[in-house]
Scaffold this active site. Sequence first.
Site, PDB file in Angstrom:
ATOM      1  N   SER A 149       0.974  -1.258   0.112  1.00  0.00           N
ATOM      2  CA  SER A 149       0.042   0.027  -0.101  1.00  0.00           C
ATOM      3  C   SER A 149       0.979   1.196  -0.233  1.00  0.00           C
ATOM      4  O   SER A 149       1.642   1.434  -0.776  1.00  0.00           O
ATOM      5  CB  SER A 149      -1.032  -0.130   1.290  1.00  0.00           C
ATOM      6  N   ASP A 381     -15.492 -32.438 -25.677  1.00  0.00           N
ATOM      7  CA  ASP A 381     -16.705 -32.101 -25.810  1.00  0.00           C
ATOM      8  C   ASP A 381     -17.245 -32.224 -27.321  1.00  0.00           C
ATOM      9  O   ASP A 381     -16.371 -32.632 -28.336  1.00  0.00           O
ATOM     10  CB  ASP A 381     -17.140 -30.838 -25.164  1.00  0.00           C
TER      11      ASP A 381
END
Length: 560
Positions: A149, A381
């Site tokens: 920070s 798939d």
Amino acid sequence: MSIFDYKNAVGGAGKAQYSEAITLALYAGNPTGEALPGTSWRPISASQLGYQGHISAQGTISGEQSSVSDAQVEILGKYDGAGQLLSIGISFRGTDSLKDGLNDLQAAFVSGFADNYSRLAFDNLLGKVAAFAAAQGLSGSDVLVTGHSLGGLAVNSLATLSTEHWGGFFQDAHYLAFASPTQSASDKVLNIGYENDPVFRALDGTHFNASSLGTHDKPQESATNNIVSFTDHYSSLSGKLVPQSILNPWSWSAHSAVDYAAGLNRVINSDFYDLTSRDSTVVVSNLSEDKRDQVWVKDLNLYADQHSGSTFIIGTQSNDLLHGGKGNDYLDGGAGDDRFRDDGGYNIIHGGSGHNVLQLQQPLKNFSIANDGDGTLYVRDAYGGISMTRDIGALVSHEAGSWWQLLGKDVSYSVTADGLQNGNQWTAYNHSLNGDAYGNALVASVNGDWLFGHGGDDLLSSDKANVTFVGGAGNDVMYSSGGGSNTFLFSGNFGLDLIHGYQSSDKLVFMGVPGIDAHYDYSQHLSQSGNDTLLKVGDYSVTLVGIGMEGLNGSGIVFA
């Protein structure tokens, strides 16, 4: 280079440097005045440095000027077993007081304050540190500078000033900042932060502008730009409706130093860390314990530049729900009983320890599933996408139900060595031939076969159509003399492979190859060798025997 690699610290060295930086940054937020347990670091006192100033009982040193008197820093040394000083750590503390908050405002609105912050606060101290280090035979390259920070702002400030001040001693130091609102304009600093942290990159370099108060996702050259902390707020309705902002108190949950360490440490320990790069999209679960088995962790891409390339989704050490998208994903469940979903593409899913479930979300008949006999289940798939999965104990399909089950029903199948088991019913895997750790000669026997070479230099042959060749490690030779539409799948350290009989209808699929991502421009790595085409992929290659470069179908090449 992986996401936290910095300068010459790559691979294991990069991981070690990141780990030391985050450890020291956390220590600055809660110093004990003692050695850091489990490390070779311990504080260097002000008296050792010959420094006189504002010093707490724990040895924390405060700012030297009244305007920055609440600035705080820890000076630490790393020692070998004989007590020899190896390196010095400078760890700046983040905002923890009202005056620190005022310093944040000055950084935003007072020209030059952010760049000069470290000198305003610690000019004399830094001179003492440089002299002490030099007296111990150390150079600037032996110094690690870190902070979180406001502490990260100090890291960037010191890097900016390092050449012109303190005799230039710190110009070669290593700078790793966390959650800094400012960003260095050079490559001296690695700025690490969460995309949805309202503080990270809040200033445009070191300058305030209108976006600082709202969404500020402008990419910075020295920063990681696409790591997401998937918090309770981020996944909530309010998180989706209200932008992440320093004015939004709920979005600050992504700024916690403790959560930074918890999430980023899981990134660095992930099975997929070596596949990341500086700006990879990485979604890290930082959900609270009671939300982890209720909320699906996915790439929401909220209030940010459009993510591209493969997505890495990292779970926790408890039960998680991880959901990949339609692109190429890497899902890492870690420990716990995890559930996975994916909506297509080319994916690698590691369940980790625990009982893990892959939810197919469609009828089982829409998938072709092959078992390589070595712990990996391949799920293809209906659109040709492939998921390589490990440590998955069950598959769940979604089948049409009876007339009263309008939404259908889920059916669970246990994953066994012999097939998928649902009660007394068995579903066989797709036909495959599986090699071992040595060189194998495998010949496809049916259309749609899978050939798994595994280790060693393998010879894989087929006169069938729609065959999937997976050579594995080693230098493999693959022959295709039948119908087209075959898939040649390469992953990991796949070696130097040859393909005979390549056709333009075939696919070349590269998944999980170190140093390669979805943005890889294969056209820059092609070369003609006699009648053959050589495709370099990182440290490895594929040679298409008897095929000129014009015969290669670029649309059939996939990098995931």
